[in-house]
Design a protein around this motif. Structure first.
Motif, short mmCIF file in Angstrom:
data_model
loop_
_atom_site.label_atom_id
_atom_site.label_comp_id
_atom_site.label_asym_id
_atom_site.label_seq_id
_atom_site.Cartn_x
_atom_site.Cartn_y
_atom_site.Cartn_z
N THR A 199 0.83 -1.21 0.00
CA THR A 199 0.00 0.00 0.00
C THR A 199 0.86 1.25 0.00
O THR A 199 0.49 2.27 -0.60
CB THR A 199 -0.97 0.02 1.20
N GLN A 200 2.02 1.20 0.65
CA GLN A 200 2.93 2.35 0.65
C GLN A 200 3.47 2.64 -0.75
O GLN A 200 3.71 3.80 -1.10
CB GLN A 200 4.08 2.11 1.62
N LEU A 201 3.65 1.58 -1.54
CA LEU A 201 4.14 1.75 -2.92
C LEU A 201 3.07 2.36 -3.83
O LEU A 201 3.38 2.85 -4.90
CB LEU A 201 4.60 0.42 -3.48
N GLY A 202 1.82 2.26 -3.39
CA GLY A 202 0.75 2.84 -4.19
C GLY A 202 -0.32 1.88 -4.65
O GLY A 202 -1.21 2.26 -5.42
N ALA A 203 -0.25 0.62 -4.21
CA ALA A 203 -1.28 -0.34 -4.59
C ALA A 203 -2.64 0.12 -4.07
O ALA A 203 -2.74 0.69 -2.97
CB ALA A 203 -0.96 -1.72 -4.01
N ASP A 204 -3.68 -0.11 -4.85
CA ASP A 204 -5.04 0.23 -4.42
C ASP A 204 -5.52 -0.72 -3.33
O ASP A 204 -6.44 -0.39 -2.59
CB ASP A 204 -6.00 0.16 -5.61
N GLY A 205 -4.88 -1.89 -3.27
CA GLY A 205 -5.29 -2.87 -2.28
C GLY A 205 -4.38 -4.07 -2.29
O GLY A 205 -3.34 -4.09 -2.96
N VAL A 206 -4.78 -5.08 -1.54
CA VAL A 206 -3.99 -6.30 -1.44
C VAL A 206 -4.90 -7.51 -1.52
O VAL A 206 -6.09 -7.45 -1.20
CB VAL A 206 -3.19 -6.35 -0.11
N GLU A 207 -4.31 -8.61 -1.96
CA GLU A 207 -4.97 -9.91 -1.91
C GLU A 207 -4.25 -10.72 -0.86
O GLU A 207 -3.01 -10.70 -0.77
CB GLU A 207 -4.87 -10.59 -3.28
N THR A 208 -5.01 -11.40 0.00
CA THR A 208 -4.40 -12.20 1.06
C THR A 208 -5.22 -13.46 1.28
O THR A 208 -6.35 -13.57 0.83
CB THR A 208 -4.26 -11.38 2.36
N ASP A 209 -4.61 -14.44 1.97
CA ASP A 209 -5.22 -15.76 2.16
C ASP A 209 -5.45 -16.01 3.64
O ASP A 209 -4.63 -15.63 4.48
CB ASP A 209 -4.29 -16.85 1.62
#
Length: 238
Positions: A25-35
């Protein structure tokens, strides 16, 4: 097009750790996918595999241990294992989170936790185990479910996907990037356009090739990637 960091910063060392999710998110991703998996005492742990052999070299199955036991083994930390609760506590409150349910026993617990953070609107619940989606929908009809398509669709044709869409009425359809190898770029894009015309969002996983991303971005709502920096550059180049 929204860019989601696959397991945070990508598959490999540190995947699904709190630091990896935050860094994405700090790099600029709009979000994350996680398991997510459920421990024997009801903790929702973020990890892809059912055991910890690949990541930490220990023969421990998540479902057979408690959070306390994982902590005692020094496997709970910002750099190693974390919980879904911790992710919602620490990530910015405008970040999209794609929660992939790996463990059917976890399905009925994820929605109440997400709702406790008032984060239902920015969360997509997906799973290869499609029955989990019914559990999510049962927990809250407004929950966004992502129909995750994988090896189960091999050789079954598009009719199979259409049947699943009819049954689950998903918010989004999560398709493997190999769809373009199977159908070719032109037909693949037409298929995506057809699904989107029905009001279904498209998520492509795991798309790491910037050249392909440039070609498909007009028909992609969510791009899940291990190659976060390159995909952010593709998005920024629009």
């Amino acid at each position: 097009m929204k860019i989601l960091g696959h397991r945070g910063m990508g598959k490999g060392e540190g995947e699904n750790s709190l630091l990896s999710l935050i860094r994405a998110t700090q790099l600029g991703a709009d979000g994350v996918e996680t398991d997510v998996w459920l421990t024997k005492d009801g903790s929702l742990i973020l990890t892809h595999d059912e055991d910890l052999k690949r990541l930490f070299g220990v023969d421990i199955k998540i479902k057979e241990v408690s959070y306390k036991e994982l902590k005692k083994a020094k496997l709970i930390s910002d750099e190693k294992l974390t919980t879904l609760e911790k992710a919602y506590l620490e990530l910015p409150d405008d970040v999209i989170i794609n929660v992939e349910i790996k463990d059917p026993d976890a399905a009925r617990f994820v929605v109440p936790l997400v709702k406790s953070f008032d984060a239902l609107e920015r969360t997509v619940f997906s799973s290869f185990i499609h029955e989990c989606l019914s559990e999510v929908r049962k927990a809250d009809p407004k929950a966004k479910i992502g129909l995750l398509i994988g090896e189960d669709a091999e050789g079954k044709g598009l009719e199979y996907i259409e049947e699943l869409i009819g049954h689950y009425a998903p918010f989004s359809l999560h398709l493997p990037v190999q769809i373009f190898e199977r159908f070719g770029l032109k037909i693949g894009l037409e298929l995506l356009k057809g699904f989107r015309n029905k009001g279904i969002k498209i998520a492509l996983w795991t798309l790491n090739d910037p050249e392909l991303a440039l070609k498909v971005r007009t028909q992609c709502d969510y791009l899940i990637t291990d190659n976060l920096t390159a995909m952010l550059a593709v998005k920024g180049g629009r």
